[in-house]
Design a protein around this motif. Structure first.
Motif, PDB file in Angstrom:
ATOM      1  N   GLY A 107      52.294   3.063  75.931  1.00  0.00           N
ATOM      2  CA  GLY A 107      50.902   3.459  75.605  1.00  0.00           C
ATOM      3  C   GLY A 107      50.914   3.350  74.236  1.00  0.00           C
ATOM      4  N   PHE A 108      51.861   3.597  73.720  1.00  0.00           N
ATOM      5  CA  PHE A 108      52.275   4.304  72.496  1.00  0.00           C
ATOM      6  C   PHE A 108      51.992   2.928  71.143  1.00  0.00           C
ATOM      7  CE2 PHE A 108      56.697   2.754  72.576  1.00  0.00           C
ATOM      8  CZ  PHE A 108      56.919   2.843  71.483  1.00  0.00           C
ATOM      9  N   GLY A 109      52.924   1.964  71.389  1.00  0.00           N
ATOM     10  CA  GLY A 109      53.502   0.404  71.085  1.00  0.00           C
ATOM     11  C   GLY A 109      51.876  -0.291  69.466  1.00  0.00           C
ATOM     12  N   PRO A 128      54.929  -7.015  56.870  1.00  0.00           N
ATOM     13  CA  PRO A 128      54.260  -7.318  57.875  1.00  0.00           C
ATOM     14  C   PRO A 128      55.061  -6.571  59.053  1.00  0.00           C
ATOM     15  CG  PRO A 128      55.968  -8.462  56.507  1.00  0.00           C
ATOM     16  CD  PRO A 128      56.057  -8.188  55.874  1.00  0.00           C
ATOM     17  N   VAL A 129      54.054  -6.473  60.219  1.00  0.00           N
ATOM     18  CA  VAL A 129      54.549  -5.441  61.716  1.00  0.00           C
ATOM     19  C   VAL A 129      54.227  -6.531  62.639  1.00  0.00           C
ATOM     20  CG1 VAL A 129      53.595  -3.887  62.373  1.00  0.00           C
ATOM     21  CG2 VAL A 129      53.248  -3.678  60.161  1.00  0.00           C
ATOM     22  N   VAL A 130      56.068  -6.306  63.531  1.00  0.00           N
ATOM     23  CA  VAL A 130      56.136  -7.210  64.635  1.00  0.00           C
ATOM     24  C   VAL A 130      55.856  -6.642  65.591  1.00  0.00           C
ATOM     25  CG1 VAL A 130      57.141  -8.686  65.809  1.00  0.00           C
ATOM     26  CG2 VAL A 130      56.299  -9.600  63.530  1.00  0.00           C
ATOM     27  N   ALA A 131      54.483  -5.950  66.631  1.00  0.00           N
ATOM     28  CA  ALA A 131      54.853  -5.746  67.503  1.00  0.00           C
ATOM     29  C   ALA A 131      55.256  -5.866  68.702  1.00  0.00           C
ATOM     30  CB  ALA A 131      53.576  -5.132  68.218  1.00  0.00           C
ATOM     31  N   VAL A 132      56.758  -5.853  69.433  1.00  0.00           N
ATOM     32  CA  VAL A 132      57.193  -6.570  70.850  1.00  0.00           C
ATOM     33  C   VAL A 132      56.897  -6.100  72.017  1.00  0.00           C
ATOM     34  CG1 VAL A 132      58.986  -7.467  72.198  1.00  0.00           C
ATOM     35  CG2 VAL A 132      58.979  -7.597  69.079  1.00  0.00           C
ATOM     36  N   ILE A 133      55.768  -6.410  72.400  1.00  0.00           N
ATOM     37  CA  ILE A 133      55.245  -5.328  74.000  1.00  0.00           C
ATOM     38  C   ILE A 133      55.614  -6.159  75.566  1.00  0.00           C
ATOM     39  CG2 ILE A 133      53.555  -4.126  75.031  1.00  0.00           C
ATOM     40  CD1 ILE A 133      52.171  -3.832  71.916  1.00  0.00           C
ATOM     41  N   GLY A 134      55.927  -5.714  76.524  1.00  0.00           N
ATOM     42  CA  GLY A 134      55.969  -5.934  77.141  1.00  0.00           C
ATOM     43  C   GLY A 134      54.013  -6.661  77.656  1.00  0.00           C
ATOM     44  N   ILE A 157      58.881  -4.406  59.648  1.00  0.00           N
ATOM     45  CA  ILE A 157      58.883  -3.615  60.375  1.00  0.00           C
ATOM     46  C   ILE A 157      58.587  -3.958  62.445  1.00  0.00           C
ATOM     47  CG2 ILE A 157      57.553  -1.279  61.002  1.00  0.00           C
ATOM     48  CD1 ILE A 157      57.298  -1.665  57.669  1.00  0.00           C
ATOM     49  N   TRP A 158      59.519  -3.805  63.245  1.00  0.00           N
ATOM     50  CA  TRP A 158      59.578  -3.765  64.725  1.00  0.00           C
ATOM     51  C   TRP A 158      59.053  -2.352  65.370  1.00  0.00           C
ATOM     52  CZ3 TRP A 158      60.485  -8.799  66.020  1.00  0.00           C
ATOM     53  CH2 TRP A 158      61.286  -9.751  64.980  1.00  0.00           C
ATOM     54  N   VAL A 159      57.690  -2.735  66.282  1.00  0.00           N
ATOM     55  CA  VAL A 159      57.813  -2.187  67.298  1.00  0.00           C
ATOM     56  C   VAL A 159      57.590  -2.672  68.201  1.00  0.00           C
ATOM     57  CG1 VAL A 159      55.666  -0.625  67.145  1.00  0.00           C
ATOM     58  CG2 VAL A 159      55.311  -1.080  65.862  1.00  0.00           C
ATOM     59  N   ASN A 160      58.891  -1.550  68.744  1.00  0.00           N
ATOM     60  CA  ASN A 160      58.775  -1.849  70.893  1.00  0.00           C
ATOM     61  C   ASN A 160      58.730  -1.105  71.600  1.00  0.00           C
ATOM     62  OD1 ASN A 160      60.184  -2.721  73.126  1.00  0.00           O
ATOM     63  ND2 ASN A 160      62.570  -2.586  72.065  1.00  0.00           N
ATOM     64  N   GLU A 161      57.513  -1.695  72.192  1.00  0.00           N
ATOM     65  CA  GLU A 161      57.318  -1.296  73.328  1.00  0.00           C
ATOM     66  C   GLU A 161      57.280  -1.831  75.269  1.00  0.00           C
ATOM     67  OE1 GLU A 161      53.816   1.007  75.399  1.00  0.00           O
ATOM     68  OE2 GLU A 161      53.567   0.896  74.179  1.00  0.00           O
ATOM     69  N   SER A 162      58.853  -2.746  74.832  1.00  0.00           N
ATOM     70  CA  SER A 162      59.110  -3.046  76.064  1.00  0.00           C
ATOM     71  C   SER A 162      60.474  -3.104  77.005  1.00  0.00           C
ATOM     72  CB  SER A 162      59.688  -4.986  75.584  1.00  0.00           C
ATOM     73  OG  SER A 162      59.591  -6.195  76.294  1.00  0.00           O
ATOM     74  N   PRO A 163      60.425  -1.726  77.890  1.00  0.00           N
ATOM     75  CA  PRO A 163      61.409  -0.873  77.419  1.00  0.00           C
ATOM     76  C   PRO A 163      62.109  -1.752  78.222  1.00  0.00           C
ATOM     77  CG  PRO A 163      59.279   0.097  78.515  1.00  0.00           C
ATOM     78  CD  PRO A 163      58.568  -1.529  77.826  1.00  0.00           C
ATOM     79  N   SER A 164      61.593  -2.553  79.390  1.00  0.00           N
ATOM     80  CA  SER A 164      62.908  -3.487  80.383  1.00  0.00           C
ATOM     81  C   SER A 164      63.568  -4.500  79.383  1.00  0.00           C
ATOM     82  CB  SER A 164      62.326  -4.628  81.208  1.00  0.00           C
ATOM     83  OG  SER A 164      61.620  -4.948  80.758  1.00  0.00           O
ATOM     84  N   ASN A 165      63.191  -4.793  78.598  1.00  0.00           N
ATOM     85  CA  ASN A 165      64.307  -5.196  77.297  1.00  0.00           C
ATOM     86  C   ASN A 165      64.453  -4.993  75.679  1.00  0.00           C
ATOM     87  OD1 ASN A 165      62.977  -8.205  78.204  1.00  0.00           O
ATOM     88  ND2 ASN A 165      60.830  -7.569  77.754  1.00  0.00           N
ATOM     89  N   ARG A 166      64.651  -3.382  75.850  1.00  0.00           N
ATOM     90  CA  ARG A 166      65.351  -3.536  74.877  1.00  0.00           C
ATOM     91  C   ARG A 166      66.905  -3.638  74.574  1.00  0.00           C
ATOM     92  NH1 ARG A 166      67.804   2.177  74.151  1.00  0.00           N
ATOM     93  NH2 ARG A 166      67.538   2.175  76.506  1.00  0.00           N
ATOM     94  N   GLY A 211      62.919   2.440  57.705  1.00  0.00           N
ATOM     95  CA  GLY A 211      61.423   1.840  57.700  1.00  0.00           C
ATOM     96  C   GLY A 211      61.019   1.336  58.899  1.00  0.00           C
ATOM     97  N   SER A 212      61.765   0.465  59.267  1.00  0.00           N
ATOM     98  CA  SER A 212      61.751  -0.891  60.250  1.00  0.00           C
ATOM     99  C   SER A 212      61.604  -0.411  61.076  1.00  0.00           C
ATOM    100  CB  SER A 212      62.997  -1.328  59.361  1.00  0.00           C
ATOM    101  OG  SER A 212      62.186  -1.713  57.963  1.00  0.00           O
ATOM    102  N   PHE A 213      62.040   0.394  62.172  1.00  0.00           N
ATOM    103  CA  PHE A 213      61.881   0.010  63.544  1.00  0.00           C
ATOM    104  C   PHE A 213      61.236   1.509  63.968  1.00  0.00           C
ATOM    105  CE2 PHE A 213      64.297   1.371  67.492  1.00  0.00           C
ATOM    106  CZ  PHE A 213      63.678   0.403  68.283  1.00  0.00           C
ATOM    107  N   LEU A 214      60.271   1.217  64.801  1.00  0.00           N
ATOM    108  CA  LEU A 214      59.376   2.516  65.586  1.00  0.00           C
ATOM    109  C   LEU A 214      59.354   2.324  66.902  1.00  0.00           C
ATOM    110  CD1 LEU A 214      56.195   2.181  63.416  1.00  0.00           C
ATOM    111  CD2 LEU A 214      58.195   3.780  63.702  1.00  0.00           C
ATOM    112  N   PHE A 215      59.739   3.598  67.735  1.00  0.00           N
ATOM    113  CA  PHE A 215      60.223   3.385  68.862  1.00  0.00           C
ATOM    114  C   PHE A 215      60.060   5.022  69.451  1.00  0.00           C
ATOM    115  CE2 PHE A 215      63.076   3.393  72.908  1.00  0.00           C
ATOM    116  CZ  PHE A 215      62.742   2.423  74.110  1.00  0.00           C
ATOM    117  N   THR A 216      59.161   5.000  70.609  1.00  0.00           N
ATOM    118  CA  THR A 216      58.967   6.181  71.608  1.00  0.00           C
ATOM    119  C   THR A 216      59.884   7.180  71.962  1.00  0.00           C
ATOM    120  OG1 THR A 216      57.663   7.151  72.852  1.00  0.00           O
ATOM    121  CG2 THR A 216      58.482   5.733  73.902  1.00  0.00           C
TER     122      THR A 216
END
Length: 182
Positions: free
Chosen positions: A52-54, A69-75, A19-28, A41-46
């Motif tokens: 601040g949500f990631g 597994p959950v991987v958060a990609v965050i700036g 499951i991917w969570v992305n809060e790296s807006p410049s790298n979207r 159900g494998s991608f969470l993005f605002t």
């Protein structure tokens, strides 16, 4: 390394059921080019673009789906908005993987200030933060990697762990063209 290289390494090292969570807006854009989301159900993005949500969303996603597994990609800039979520991950032994793409600036805010012709916006440089030391201070194991091979290995180890882990990856800043955005 480039964001494309870093995200390709994540795709290579993470399990298929991630499951991917992305809060790296410049790298979207690079994220969507490299990470293939092929399961519901494998991608969470605002949707609204707020910061601040990631990190808290990733903790919640892992608690809600402990079998995946959950991987958060965050700036590194975005991470500063909700960093106490690292404490929650450590305190509750949430086996979350946090990948911080570090470019030492609030890159998306820099882009947005240029887009809005707001010259001289202060506070966009966040160099000097030690992301790994901050994570360790909250009780989360952390490592700093600088090569594709090291990142592939680190993501495989982290996603197999039963504890939270943070991986810091220095990346170059690649922002969208202002002309393309107008």
């Amino acid at each position: 390394m480039s964001p494309v290289t870093a995200l390709a390494a994540l795709a290579a090292g993470a399990p298929a059921e991630t499951i991917w969570v992305n809060e790296s807006p410049s790298n979207r854009p690079a994220f969507h080019d490299q990470i293939r989301i092929d399961r519901p159900g494998s991608f969470l993005f605002t949707a609204g673009g707020g910061l601040g949500f990631g990190l808290p969303a990733a903790v919640g996603a892992q608690l809600g789906r402990p079998s995946r597994p959950v991987v958060a990609v965050i700036g590194d800039g975005s991470m500063q908005y909700a960093i106490p979520a690292l404490w929650s991950a450590a305190a509750y032994r949430v086996p979350l993987t946090v990948v911080v793409l570090t470019n030492k600036e609030y890159a998306i805010l820099k882009w947005f200030s240029q887009f809005e012709n707001a010259a001289g916006v202060p506070g966009l440089d966040i160099g000097g933060l030690d992301i790994c030391a901050i994570a360790r201070g909250y009780g989360v194991a952390a490592t700093h990697v600088e090569s594709r091979e090291a990142l592939v290995s680190a993501i495989a180890i982290a996603t197999a762990s039963d504890l939270p882990m943070l991986i810091e990856v220095p990346v170059s800043t690649v922002l969208p063209s202002l002309e393309e955005s107008r």
